[in-house]
Design a protein around this motif. Structure first.
Motif, PDB file in Angstrom:
ATOM      1  N   GLU A 100      35.964 112.826  39.184  1.00 50.94           N
ATOM      2  CA  GLU A 100      37.790 113.397  38.588  1.00 50.94           C
ATOM      3  C   GLU A 100      38.421 112.305  40.061  1.00 50.94           C
ATOM      4  O   GLU A 100      39.578 111.895  39.146  1.00 50.94           O
ATOM      5  CB  GLU A 100      37.233 114.504  40.592  1.00 50.94           C
ATOM      6  CG  GLU A 100      38.459 114.997  40.617  1.00 50.94           C
ATOM      7  CD  GLU A 100      39.279 115.818  39.140  1.00 50.94           C
ATOM      8  OE1 GLU A 100      39.528 115.664  38.793  1.00 50.94           O
ATOM      9  OE2 GLU A 100      38.459 116.140  38.328  1.00 50.94           O
ATOM     10  N   GLU A 101      37.831 111.002  40.360  1.00 48.22           N
ATOM     11  CA  GLU A 101      38.830 110.017  41.170  1.00 48.22           C
ATOM     12  C   GLU A 101      39.292 109.355  40.140  1.00 48.22           C
ATOM     13  O   GLU A 101      40.730 109.406  40.161  1.00 48.22           O
ATOM     14  CB  GLU A 101      38.116 109.667  42.446  1.00 48.22           C
ATOM     15  CG  GLU A 101      38.981 108.579  43.232  1.00 48.22           C
ATOM     16  CD  GLU A 101      39.773 109.090  43.726  1.00 48.22           C
ATOM     17  OE1 GLU A 101      41.021 108.542  44.482  1.00 48.22           O
ATOM     18  OE2 GLU A 101      39.378 110.506  44.576  1.00 48.22           O
ATOM     19  N   LYS A 104      42.434 110.824  38.404  1.00 48.13           N
ATOM     20  CA  LYS A 104      43.380 111.081  39.186  1.00 48.13           C
ATOM     21  C   LYS A 104      44.561 109.898  38.616  1.00 48.13           C
ATOM     22  O   LYS A 104      45.721 110.167  38.677  1.00 48.13           O
ATOM     23  CB  LYS A 104      43.111 111.210  40.626  1.00 48.13           C
ATOM     24  CG  LYS A 104      42.645 112.882  40.852  1.00 48.13           C
ATOM     25  CD  LYS A 104      42.707 113.057  41.211  1.00 48.13           C
ATOM     26  CE  LYS A 104      41.419 113.597  42.405  1.00 48.13           C
ATOM     27  NZ  LYS A 104      41.288 114.552  44.065  1.00 48.13           N
ATOM     28  N   LYS A 105      43.502 109.095  38.383  1.00 46.76           N
ATOM     29  CA  LYS A 105      44.861 107.523  38.325  1.00 46.76           C
ATOM     30  C   LYS A 105      44.817 107.883  37.127  1.00 46.76           C
ATOM     31  O   LYS A 105      45.958 107.433  37.098  1.00 46.76           O
ATOM     32  CB  LYS A 105      43.270 106.549  38.887  1.00 46.76           C
ATOM     33  CG  LYS A 105      42.769 106.663  39.810  1.00 46.76           C
ATOM     34  CD  LYS A 105      41.938 105.189  40.178  1.00 46.76           C
ATOM     35  CE  LYS A 105      41.943 104.737  41.409  1.00 46.76           C
ATOM     36  NZ  LYS A 105      40.710 103.375  41.861  1.00 46.76           N
ATOM     37  N   ARG A 107      45.876 110.011  35.366  1.00 48.17           N
ATOM     38  CA  ARG A 107      46.965 111.033  35.214  1.00 48.17           C
ATOM     39  C   ARG A 107      48.204 110.429  35.620  1.00 48.17           C
ATOM     40  O   ARG A 107      49.179 111.126  35.754  1.00 48.17           O
ATOM     41  CB  ARG A 107      46.206 112.502  36.205  1.00 48.17           C
ATOM     42  CG  ARG A 107      44.920 113.622  34.870  1.00 48.17           C
ATOM     43  CD  ARG A 107      44.456 114.545  36.010  1.00 48.17           C
ATOM     44  NE  ARG A 107      43.644 115.270  35.308  1.00 48.17           N
ATOM     45  CZ  ARG A 107      42.452 116.035  35.657  1.00 48.17           C
ATOM     46  NH1 ARG A 107      41.795 115.712  37.044  1.00 48.17           N
ATOM     47  NH2 ARG A 107      41.442 116.299  34.837  1.00 48.17           N
TER      48      ARG A 107
END
Length: 226
Positions: A100-101, A104-105, A107
């Motif tokens: 998920e990290e 996020k980057k 997105r």
């Protein structure tokens, strides 16, 4: 090996926070997905294969392939931190990752770009399809047999026209616990009879242990339906 890691860290500062993690050895390695999520959370990145001349080598081949074969949609399993994607020219793209990290980057990096979307591997809609399904620098990081098998099936089942894999293709032990080289083409032959190896492209910068940052043991493998 520790000397090699220290040299690598000096050349790629962003991976520095991982030095302590790698020093702890096999007991600290829990799973492929946990490793990569922790790697991104501790300031790491997708590795040297997504930067500089290796990234340019991959982008040149992929962009030309997409253009020549009139590929409209691309789905990538293991999209990472988006560095490689900066060089891509895909009409429609979906990036899938376990971290998920990392998502996020991506997105944030491609905010406002409606041609791209990013999803966790467990959130991809069933029966998702694209003209091209691809895997770049991922297969040799799937150390668990069950994870590898599930990943490969999804990779091929998502493709309408082509599957492109950029990976090593050998059965060989490796000192780092997050790396496991596999002769994945044998798996394709045994498990995906509806597909054949259409073409290959050797790496312009083959692996050199004296320069692991700017070389790679991965080559391109293109599969097409029979």
């Amino acid at each position: 090996m520790l000397t090699l890691i220290k040299t690598f860290v000096k050349r790629v500062p962003a991976i520095g926070p991982l030095l302590v993690y790698l020093r702890k050895g096999p007991d600290n390695f829990k799973s492929s997905s946990e490793y990569w999520d922790r790697r991104y959370r501790t300031g790491g990145n997708s590795g040297p294969g997504s930067k500089d001349r290796l990234a340019e080598f991959k982008a040149t081949f992929l962009n030309k392939f997409v253009d020549q074969h009139q590929i409209v949609s691309v789905i990538e399993y293991g999209s990472g931190d988006g560095e490689q994607l900066k060089l891509a020219s895909y009409p429609e793209y979906m990036g899938v990752d376990v971290s998920e990290e990392a998502l996020k980057k991506c997105r944030a990096l491609f905010a406002g770009d409606i041609s791209k979307r990013f999803l966790r591997s467990d959130a991809v809609p069933p029966n998702s399809k694209a003209d091209l399904s691809m895997s770049l620098d991922v297969i040799y990081h799937l150390v668990e047999d069950s994870v590898f098998d599930t990943y490969m099936r999804r990779l091929f089942e998502s493709a309408e026209k082509f599957v492109i894999v950029y990976s090593s293709n050998m059965d060989q032990d490796w000192p780092q616990k997050h790396v496991r080289h596999r002769q994945f083409t044998s798996w394709v032959e045994q498990n995906m009879p509806g597909w054949y190896l259409h073409s290959t492209l050797k790496n312009r910068f083959p692996y050199d242990p004296a320069d692991p940052v700017h070389t790679s043991f991965a080559d391109f493998y293109v599969f097409a339906p029979r």
